[in-house]
Scaffold this active site. Structure first.
Site, PDB file in Angstrom:
ATOM      1  CD  GLU A   1       2.584   8.487  -0.016  1.00 51.07           C
ATOM      2  OE1 GLU A   1       2.737   7.360   0.499  1.00 51.07           O
ATOM      3  OE2 GLU A   1       1.730   9.297   0.377  1.00 51.07           O
TER       4      GLU A   1
ATOM      5  CD  GLU B   1      -1.439  -0.006   3.649  1.00 55.20           C
ATOM      6  OE1 GLU B   1      -2.373   0.792   3.451  1.00 55.20           O
ATOM      7  OE2 GLU B   1      -1.314  -0.641   4.695  1.00 55.20           O
TER       8      GLU B   1
END
Length: 704
Positions: free
Chosen positions: A452, A443
């Site tokens: 990210e 995730e």
């Protein structure tokens, strides 16, 4: 008195209602008792003129050409509000409606500016913090009006000035029987935008909208929702009468109020006595007849639609700018993990994806799952739950680089998971396992999908995946759309730093107007990546789990990174039908976890793919300077994802274009007798171009 203290309460906690008395009901000098009576009746504020007709009479006589061009401040007999009233916190000052700041007559404009300055000065002396100024009266002198407002802001540095404007401009239509039609649905907004642009986006300048009996189009409502609206002026004439004779708003007006009350503006009721007379068909009306309008608004406040899960989750963070997390280079705190774990929808979708992956596998026997970037272990728990539902034996590796989170995982292993889980403290990019992994779950997604560093992280860990292995998510894509948001632009501008306008932010976008109907997909990443193929060979499959655990390794240094395959570039073209100002663009992501299980934060697909998911706010790419966009023009947004193998960053720029219809021309190079007509062509003309933001990652980047 506790009632009077209500005005000092945080405006985000309550919905405030005020009243603007009709001129016939006003005294020349409004007494403190009158203000107190209104508050006692349930109103929070009164909107009162700062001066009375005596002041106007004196100014009018001064405006004669033979008289002096200097106006003296109002005297005691010329002001409506007593200077020593203890109730001025309950008063909004109304600047005289008869001034003409944009008059073609230079003398009238000058006198009007003086009146404005005097009334603002007196209001400030009395402690009145909000002053309403009538909007411009002429479309061709907006700059003159704006200059006067800018001077007033400078002269009253602690006063909030609210411009009283219509929502849209109307004229009587001869073709549609007595039905008003908008001259240009955005024309009033355009005037407001000109004023605040000339004044350089001051935080103390806002709008007071007059709500019309017939609401304009959704385009107009969405535009105003993105603007700093401090007051909604609501005339009693807008109300309908229900079967019991009480005033109510139409369904359309109710929905409008429900939406705008999220911004917590003041609502100022107008024409109440006159409307009560018309409703009751009586010349003399009771206090109950007049307060029926206030009671109805309080009823609306008590019956607001419940907040959505996202509104509840993000309460207090609307349009609040945050730099995206960098979990690869930073170790998150337990509370940060806890916040994201409160999203049941995301983890339900992940559990469905893991279940599908387990049930669709052809191979038999023990399934090795690696949860990489395990955090505090929510995906580990979901993987075990999915395995139980699929009646499949699994062994889970929980890989986490954060040493504090690693301790948390060890505790959960001891208390919950037992021998079905092995906890590994490692950067996933350097973790090696001789036994090939069947499923890798992560995730690592950010608001723009890859912001990210999910691609870079998964490239490294992909090396432990079997050739037939599965990665969850399987893919994710980035999307963007141009948008208007004066609130966000002002927040960035107030920082007075070059870095601020060259940094992407995560924000729960509320006061934002999307300027196109299409959201553009920028790019996509798929996993396993075909450009970073797994090196795990089937020869490892024969190893026992015990032996594989013994041969698990972690390299101490990150290997040299070749990251060019993760660069991207995209150009999106958007038609902007209605004139606007572009302050930046909003970014979203969509992801295929596995098979038909997806998650999305795109506003047009969120409800279908992952309704009520709250883990991600959109991302905002700002512009250092706003770009004006005319009607029927085009916006082109170019975005790059770049790397130097040490960092990853985004660069972006915006161009605007307009198409000019062509006309037939004559080729003048030929003689007059042989001239031929050429076909008409359209010309696409560039109107403006922003600078390249964050060039070479100078201001914002993500470390590998």
């Amino acid at each position: 008195m506790s009632t009077l203290a209500a005005v000092s309460v945080d405006p985000n906690a309550l919905h405030f209602v005020g009243m603007q008395p009709e001129p016939s009901a006003l005294e020349y000098n409004v007494s403190s008792d009158s203000v107190l009576a209104a508050v006692t009746d349930g109103y929070d504020v009164l909107a009162l003129p700062i001066t009375n007709p005596s002041f106007r009479a004196r100014v009018t006589s001064t405006s004669q050409p033979a008289r002096s061009s200097v106006i003296e401040p109002p005297s005691l007999s010329e002001v409506s509000i007593q200077p020593n009233s203890p109730y001025t916190p309950h008063v909004f000052g109304l600047v005289s409606k008869w001034i003409e700041l944009d008059s073609n007559d230079v003398r009238v404009a000058s006198l009007s500016a003086q009146v404005l300055q005097h009334e603002l000065a007196y209001a400030a002396f009395c402690g009145i913090g909000y002053v309403v100024v009538p909007g411009p009266k002429r479309r061709n002198n907006v700059s003159l009006y704006a200059e006067a407002i800018n001077s007033a802001l400078a002269a009253a540095p602690f006063t909030k000035i609210i411009l009283h404007l219509a929502m849209a401009e109307y004229v009587d239509s001869a073709t549609i029987s007595d039905t008003p039609s908008a001259v240009s649905q955005i024309s009033i907004w355009d005037i407001w935008n000109t004023i605040r642009t000339i004044c350089d986006y001051p935080s103390r300048l806002s709008v007071g909208l007059q709500i019309p009996p017939q609401l304009p189009s959704q385009v107009v409502l969405s535009r105003w929702f993105a603007e700093p609206v401090s007051i909604l002026f609501l005339s009693g004439k807008v109300f309908l009468q229900n079967s019991k004779g009480y005033p109510v708003l139409s369904k359309a007006h109710q929905y409008f109020m429900f939406k705008f009350l999220k911004l917590h503006p003041y609502t100022i009721l107008q024409d109440i006595r006159e409307s009560a007379r018309a409703r009751t068909n009586r010349q003399f009306v009771s206090k109950e007849d007049e307060t029926a309008y206030l009671i109805y608004l309080r009823h609306l406040h008590k019956n607001l639609p419940p907040p959505t899960p996202m509104e509840e989750f993000g309460k207090g963070y609307e349009d609040f700018l945050q730099k995206p997390l960098q979990p690869l280079s930073d170790n998150l705190e337990s509370k940060t993990y806890e916040v994201f774990e409160k999203d049941p929808v995301k983890y339900e979708q992940y559990e469905k994806a893991i279940f599908q992956a387990l049930t669709k596998r052809q191979e038999q026997g023990l399934v090795i799952i690696a949860v990489v970037g395990a955090g505090r272990g929510p995906l580990v728990a979901r993987a075990l739950k999915a395995a139980e539902a699929a009646k499949t034996s699994v062994f889970v590796f929980a890989v986490e680089k954060n040493p504090s989170a690693y301790i948390y995982l060890l505790q959960r292993k001891a208390q919950e998971w037992g021998d079905n889980v092995e906890v590994v403290c490692s950067d996933m990019r350097t973790w090696r396992l001789q036994q090939g992994v069947d499923i890798i779950v992560s995730e690592l997604l950010g608001s723009f999908g890859d912001n990210e560093l999910s691609p870079e992280c998964l490239d490294g860990v992909q090396e432990v995946l079997k050739p037939s292995g599965i990665m969850i998510p399987q893919s994710y894509s980035a999307h963007f759309i141009p948008a208007l948001s004066p609130k966000i632009y002002s927040a960035i501008k107030s920082q007075n730093k070059e870095e601020a306008a060259n940094t992407p932010y995560v924000a729960l976008l509320q006061a934002v107007d999307l300027l196109a109907t299409n959201i553009h997909q920028a790019w996509e990443f798929t996993h396993p990546s075909p450009l970073a193929k797994s090196k795990r060979e089937s020869t490892y499959d024969g190893l026992s789990l015990e032996l594989a655990l013994q041969q698990t390794s972690v390299t101490s240094n990150t290997p040299a990174i070749i990251n060019e395959h993760n660069t991207r570039h995209s150009k999106g073209r958007f038609l902007c039908e209605n004139r606007a100002v572009m302050h930046g663009f909003a970014g979203y992501f969509e992801s295929v976890l596995y098979g038909d299980v997806e998650i999305s934060i795109r506003p047009d697909t969120l409800g279908k793919k992952s309704k009520d998911m709250v883990s991600w706010f959109p991302i905002w790419f700002p512009l250092s300077e706003p770009l004006y966009v005319p009607d029927e023009s085009e916006i082109e947004i170019s975005v790059w994802r770049k790397t130097d193998n040490r960092r990853v960053w985004y660069e972006w720029l915006v161009e605007t274009f307009v198409t000019i219809p062509g006309s037939s021309t004559l080729d003048r190079r030929e003689s007059s007798s042989s001239r031929t007509s050429t076909a008409a062509t359209n010309s696409r003309v560039r109107l403006s171009c922003s600078k390249l933001h964050n060039a070479n990652g100078k201001y914002s980047s993500m470390n590998l």
